[in-house]
Design a protein around this motif. Structure first.
Motif, short mmCIF file in Angstrom:
data_model
loop_
_atom_site.label_atom_id
_atom_site.label_comp_id
_atom_site.label_asym_id
_atom_site.label_seq_id
_atom_site.Cartn_x
_atom_site.Cartn_y
_atom_site.Cartn_z
N VAL A 113 72.20 -16.31 33.74
CA VAL A 113 72.00 -16.22 32.46
C VAL A 113 71.68 -17.43 31.46
CG1 VAL A 113 72.90 -15.38 30.36
CG2 VAL A 113 73.48 -14.26 32.28
N LEU A 114 72.27 -18.60 31.75
CA LEU A 114 72.07 -19.54 31.21
C LEU A 114 70.58 -20.31 31.62
CD1 LEU A 114 75.62 -21.36 30.93
CD2 LEU A 114 74.24 -20.04 29.16
N LEU A 115 70.49 -20.14 33.02
CA LEU A 115 69.41 -20.99 33.54
C LEU A 115 68.31 -20.14 33.15
CD1 LEU A 115 70.62 -21.74 37.34
CD2 LEU A 115 70.18 -23.30 35.46
N ALA A 116 68.13 -18.98 32.93
CA ALA A 116 67.03 -18.19 32.06
C ALA A 116 66.71 -18.54 30.99
CB ALA A 116 67.36 -16.63 32.49
N SER A 117 67.60 -19.24 30.21
CA SER A 117 67.19 -19.57 28.79
C SER A 117 66.79 -21.39 28.66
CB SER A 117 68.57 -19.45 28.08
OG SER A 117 68.87 -17.84 28.20
N ILE A 118 66.76 -21.79 29.72
CA ILE A 118 66.40 -23.09 29.73
C ILE A 118 65.15 -23.53 29.06
CG2 ILE A 118 65.74 -25.08 31.06
CD1 ILE A 118 67.54 -24.47 33.23
N GLY A 119 65.31 -24.52 27.91
CA GLY A 119 64.15 -24.89 27.09
C GLY A 119 63.61 -23.71 26.21
N LYS A 120 64.28 -22.71 25.92
CA LYS A 120 63.84 -22.02 25.04
C LYS A 120 64.82 -21.65 23.94
CE LYS A 120 64.99 -17.38 26.91
NZ LYS A 120 64.43 -15.84 26.90
N ASP A 121 64.34 -21.05 22.96
CA ASP A 121 65.44 -20.68 21.74
C ASP A 121 65.99 -19.32 22.31
OD1 ASP A 121 66.74 -19.48 19.62
OD2 ASP A 121 65.08 -20.21 18.13
N ALA A 122 67.49 -19.48 22.64
CA ALA A 122 68.21 -18.43 23.20
C ALA A 122 69.00 -17.54 22.14
CB ALA A 122 68.99 -19.02 24.36
N SER A 123 68.81 -17.93 20.95
CA SER A 123 69.42 -17.68 19.78
C SER A 123 69.33 -15.81 19.70
CB SER A 123 68.93 -17.54 18.44
OG SER A 123 68.78 -19.13 18.25
N VAL A 124 68.43 -15.19 19.93
CA VAL A 124 68.42 -13.70 19.99
C VAL A 124 69.14 -13.29 21.14
CG1 VAL A 124 67.07 -11.66 20.38
CG2 VAL A 124 66.28 -13.44 18.99
N ASP A 125 68.96 -13.86 22.53
CA ASP A 125 69.72 -13.38 23.49
C ASP A 125 71.35 -13.62 23.38
OD1 ASP A 125 67.39 -12.80 24.94
OD2 ASP A 125 67.39 -14.70 25.97
N PHE A 126 71.68 -14.80 22.88
CA PHE A 126 73.11 -14.91 22.41
C PHE A 126 73.42 -13.91 21.63
CE2 PHE A 126 76.36 -17.16 19.70
CZ PHE A 126 77.22 -17.49 21.08
N GLU A 127 72.98 -13.83 20.40
CA GLU A 127 73.38 -12.77 19.40
C GLU A 127 73.44 -11.39 19.99
OE1 GLU A 127 74.92 -13.87 16.97
OE2 GLU A 127 74.16 -15.86 16.91
N ASP A 128 72.59 -10.84 20.88
CA ASP A 128 72.76 -9.68 21.26
C ASP A 128 73.75 -9.18 22.46
OD1 ASP A 128 70.15 -8.76 20.00
OD2 ASP A 128 68.87 -9.01 21.85
N ILE A 129 74.35 -10.28 22.85
CA ILE A 129 75.46 -10.07 23.75
C ILE A 129 76.76 -9.85 22.73
CG2 ILE A 129 76.92 -11.24 25.50
CD1 ILE A 129 74.08 -10.32 26.56
N GLY A 130 76.82 -10.51 21.71
CA GLY A 130 77.97 -10.25 20.76
C GLY A 130 79.17 -11.12 21.55
N HIS A 131 78.92 -12.35 21.48
CA HIS A 131 79.87 -13.62 21.81
C HIS A 131 80.92 -13.40 20.87
CE1 HIS A 131 76.46 -14.78 24.48
NE2 HIS A 131 77.52 -15.54 25.08
N SER A 132 82.38 -13.67 21.61
CA SER A 132 83.69 -13.55 20.79
C SER A 132 83.60 -14.93 20.02
CB SER A 132 84.73 -13.64 21.65
OG SER A 132 84.82 -14.77 22.46
N THR A 133 84.67 -14.93 19.13
CA THR A 133 84.82 -15.87 18.29
C THR A 133 85.38 -17.09 18.91
OG1 THR A 133 85.79 -14.51 16.57
CG2 THR A 133 86.48 -16.82 16.28
N THR A 134 86.11 -16.82 19.98
CA THR A 134 86.50 -18.03 21.20
C THR A 134 85.18 -18.53 21.67
OG1 THR A 134 88.53 -16.68 21.64
CG2 THR A 134 88.11 -18.63 23.32
N ALA A 135 84.22 -17.89 22.16
CA ALA A 135 83.04 -18.25 22.68
C ALA A 135 82.16 -19.22 21.68
CB ALA A 135 82.17 -17.12 23.42
N ARG A 136 82.22 -18.80 20.69
CA ARG A 136 81.48 -19.35 19.65
C ARG A 136 82.19 -20.92 19.14
NH1 ARG A 136 77.53 -16.55 17.00
NH2 ARG A 136 77.54 -14.13 17.68
N ALA A 137 83.45 -20.99 19.25
CA ALA A 137 84.15 -21.88 18.96
C ALA A 137 83.87 -23.23 20.28
CB ALA A 137 85.82 -21.75 18.80
N MET A 138 84.04 -22.72 21.39
CA MET A 138 83.62 -23.36 22.68
C MET A 138 82.31 -23.92 22.40
SD MET A 138 84.81 -21.14 25.89
CE MET A 138 84.01 -22.05 26.90
N MET A 139 81.33 -23.41 21.78
CA MET A 139 79.83 -24.15 21.73
C MET A 139 79.92 -25.55 21.24
SD MET A 139 77.97 -20.93 20.58
CE MET A 139 76.11 -21.57 20.32
#
Length: 131
Positions: free
Chosen positions: A43-69
């Motif tokens: 999943v991450l390798l497919a997003s290399i070098g691109k704006d993965a914002s839409v993919d990231f938001e579509d998945i609905g990451h948790s608050t914990t995942a967002r804090a890890m960033m």
């Protein structure tokens, strides 16, 4: 504010041993997170070098995942280096004027075919009575 990277700089980090991506204007070095990513490293390798914002938001990451960033953030993207998305506008085409002849023939047949069937039924009825 962290370092500002161009898209060209981010694109040089494009392998499993050096993997960067962009999410919401920030640049992340996710190389060390590849094996731990719950969705798999693909999943991450497919997003290399691109704006993965839409993919990231579509998945609905948790608050914990967002804090890890935060621990993977290496800077921000220079938005001037990201190509603008152009909305697709279909080319102008002449108005399609349907030939009304086909429509007329269909309506005529819808009238004549039942009439012909009725006439044939009446003719058969009279012919069988006469014999």
């Amino acid at each position: 504010m962290g370092k500002i990277y161009t898209l060209a700089e981010v694109l040089t980090h494009n392998s499993p041993k050096d993997c960067w991506l962009i999410i919401n204007g920030k640049v992340f070095d996710v190389t060390k997170f590849l094996e731990d990513h719950p969705g798999g490293e693909e999943v991450l390798l497919a997003s290399i070098g691109k704006d993965a914002s839409v993919d990231f938001e579509d998945i609905g990451h948790s608050t914990t995942a967002r804090a890890m960033m935060d621990e993977y953030c290496v800077g921000e993207i220079d938005v001037a280096t990201i190509p603008k998305r152009v909305k697709y506008t279909p080319p102008k085409q002449p108005h399609y004027s349907q030939d009304k002849t086909a429509e007329f023939i269909i309506r005529l047949l819808q009238f004549l075919v039942p009439l012909a069937i009725l006439g044939l039924a009446v003719a058969v009825r009279f012919c069988t009575k006469s014999s």
